[in-house]
Design a protein around this motif. Structure first.
Motif, PDB file in Angstrom:
ATOM      1  N   VAL A 101       3.421  41.945  49.229  1.00 25.48           N
ATOM      2  CA  VAL A 101       4.357  40.959  48.711  1.00 25.48           C
ATOM      3  C   VAL A 101       3.915  40.625  47.291  1.00 25.48           C
ATOM      4  O   VAL A 101       2.764  40.218  47.066  1.00 25.48           O
ATOM      5  CB  VAL A 101       4.374  39.680  49.572  1.00 25.48           C
ATOM      6  N   ALA A 102       4.825  40.790  46.327  1.00 29.39           N
ATOM      7  CA  ALA A 102       4.493  40.561  44.923  1.00 29.39           C
ATOM      8  C   ALA A 102       5.254  39.370  44.372  1.00 29.39           C
ATOM      9  O   ALA A 102       6.440  39.174  44.676  1.00 29.39           O
ATOM     10  CB  ALA A 102       4.828  41.800  44.091  1.00 29.39           C
ATOM     11  N   ALA A 103       4.574  38.571  43.551  1.00 27.17           N
ATOM     12  CA  ALA A 103       5.267  37.572  42.744  1.00 27.17           C
ATOM     13  C   ALA A 103       5.992  38.288  41.617  1.00 27.17           C
ATOM     14  O   ALA A 103       5.602  39.381  41.200  1.00 27.17           O
ATOM     15  CB  ALA A 103       4.271  36.573  42.184  1.00 27.17           C
ATOM     16  N   ASP A 104       7.034  37.664  41.100  1.00 24.39           N
ATOM     17  CA  ASP A 104       7.778  38.301  40.012  1.00 24.39           C
ATOM     18  C   ASP A 104       6.984  38.363  38.708  1.00 24.39           C
ATOM     19  O   ASP A 104       7.411  38.995  37.743  1.00 24.39           O
ATOM     20  CB  ASP A 104       9.123  37.609  39.791  1.00 24.39           C
ATOM     21  N   THR A 105       5.805  37.751  38.680  1.00 27.44           N
ATOM     22  CA  THR A 105       4.928  37.822  37.510  1.00 27.44           C
ATOM     23  C   THR A 105       3.995  39.030  37.545  1.00 27.44           C
ATOM     24  O   THR A 105       3.253  39.262  36.584  1.00 27.44           O
ATOM     25  CB  THR A 105       4.052  36.565  37.415  1.00 27.44           C
ATOM     26  N   PHE A 151       5.667  50.679  45.892  1.00 23.98           N
ATOM     27  CA  PHE A 151       4.321  50.110  45.886  1.00 23.98           C
ATOM     28  C   PHE A 151       4.311  48.749  46.569  1.00 23.98           C
ATOM     29  O   PHE A 151       3.333  48.385  47.216  1.00 23.98           O
ATOM     30  CB  PHE A 151       3.826  49.935  44.448  1.00 23.98           C
ATOM     31  N   VAL A 152       5.369  47.946  46.349  1.00 27.19           N
ATOM     32  CA  VAL A 152       5.473  46.643  46.989  1.00 27.19           C
ATOM     33  C   VAL A 152       6.754  46.625  47.811  1.00 27.19           C
ATOM     34  O   VAL A 152       7.697  47.366  47.533  1.00 27.19           O
ATOM     35  CB  VAL A 152       5.456  45.496  45.950  1.00 27.19           C
ATOM     36  N   GLN A 153       6.784  45.791  48.826  1.00 22.81           N
ATOM     37  CA  GLN A 153       7.933  45.747  49.718  1.00 22.81           C
ATOM     38  C   GLN A 153       8.857  44.567  49.444  1.00 22.81           C
ATOM     39  O   GLN A 153      10.035  44.602  49.768  1.00 22.81           O
ATOM     40  CB  GLN A 153       7.457  45.701  51.184  1.00 22.81           C
ATOM     41  N   GLU A 154       8.326  43.514  48.831  1.00 21.44           N
ATOM     42  CA  GLU A 154       9.151  42.365  48.465  1.00 21.44           C
ATOM     43  C   GLU A 154       8.652  41.784  47.146  1.00 21.44           C
ATOM     44  O   GLU A 154       7.446  41.795  46.872  1.00 21.44           O
ATOM     45  CB  GLU A 154       9.106  41.270  49.542  1.00 21.44           C
ATOM     46  N   VAL A 155       9.593  41.270  46.333  1.00 25.71           N
ATOM     47  CA  VAL A 155       9.267  40.516  45.122  1.00 25.71           C
ATOM     48  C   VAL A 155       9.880  39.131  45.266  1.00 25.71           C
ATOM     49  O   VAL A 155      11.079  39.008  45.546  1.00 25.71           O
ATOM     50  CB  VAL A 155       9.801  41.213  43.854  1.00 25.71           C
TER      51      VAL A 155
END
Length: 262
Positions: free
Chosen positions: A125-129, A180-184
């Protein structure tokens, strides 16, 4: 103790069947020291071996995931790095790997080993930053934590080589496109979202989830083992070069490296 003088650490907290592993070296953008890498491996091992823990969430304090390794502590004259026992879970998944779900949370700078550790996890899970960069070859070295094959398994040859060769930064949306990430999610919501996913996973039978991951790892094992076997050759070739010395020196002096290809 002043924040700038505090030694970095990796802590582990329990939330029911969920284990939260938190990296804290904010003063250095969560750069990993050898001691922090040992702590991370020990916490992952405790998680793996405790049947009452079903899901782990790996996250970092502050605005950034990690700037990578604290290079002088790994490669300089005062280096304190030492081999970790094979019995410990490897944060890079190159030796022993967790067989239970691990969710990574990333935000801000997520460089080099930060990417390799997150790609050894199961869900990100990634932050939009979030900003990503596999920068090793800009420093005279090469990725040794699995980037050379996990980029391939996530993105395919062209996308993998594009980012591994350019060594340039890319953002959260590009990471989502690559798989690479599943959610932003908006910055500040990333840990809560990961914990929500962890709780939802915990509604399912832990033995079934674990068996599913173990079976999936068996499928990958043949190709990954061949790639892992190449790492000592990469290390021997690259770390003996003049470019390696120049890369480390330029990092210490905070200047652009001048590589010569030897």
């Amino acid at each position: 103790m002043e924040e700038s003088k505090k030694a970095g650490e990796v802590r582990m907290e329990r939330d029911g069947a969920i284990c939260v592993i938190k990296v804290d070296n904010v003063a250095k953008k969560n750069a990993f020291s050898p001691e922090m890498m040992e702590q991370l491996a020990q916490h992952l091992t405790r998680f793996e071996e405790d049947d009452s823990l079903w899901v782990a969430v790996l996250c970092a304090e502050g605005e950034h995931t990690t700037a990578g390794l604290d290079m002088p502590k790994f490669f300089g004259p005062t280096a304190t790095a030492r081999p970790r026992p094979d019995a410990w879970v490897d944060p890079f998944g190159l030796k022993r790997r967790a067989t239970k779900p691990v969710i990574a949370v990333v935000q801000g700078i997520t460089y080099t080993i930060g990417i390799e550790i997150m790609l050894a996890c199961d869900i990100v899970v990634a932050a939009d930053t979030a900003r990503f960069g596999q920068l090793e070859s800009r420093r005279g070295i090469a990725p040794l934590g699995g980037a050379h094959f996990r980029y391939l398994t996530r993105t395919g040859w062209g996308n993998a080589m594009y980012h591994l060769f350019l060594c340039e930064e890319f953002g959260a949306q590009r990471a989502l496109e690559l798989g690479f990430v599943q959610e932003v999610v908006p910055y500040g919501q990333q840990l809560d979202r990961a914990l929500d996913l962890a709780r939802r996973i915990c509604r399912n039978a832990p033995l079934g989830i674990r068996a599913t991951k173990e079976a999936a790892l068996k499928y990958l094992e043949g190709g990954e083992q061949a790639a892992i076997a190449c790492i000592p050759q990469i290390r021997e070739k690259v770390f003996a070069s003049e470019d390696f010395k120049e890369g480390i020196q330029s990092f210490i002096e905070r200047r652009e490296a001048r590589f010569q290809g030897r």
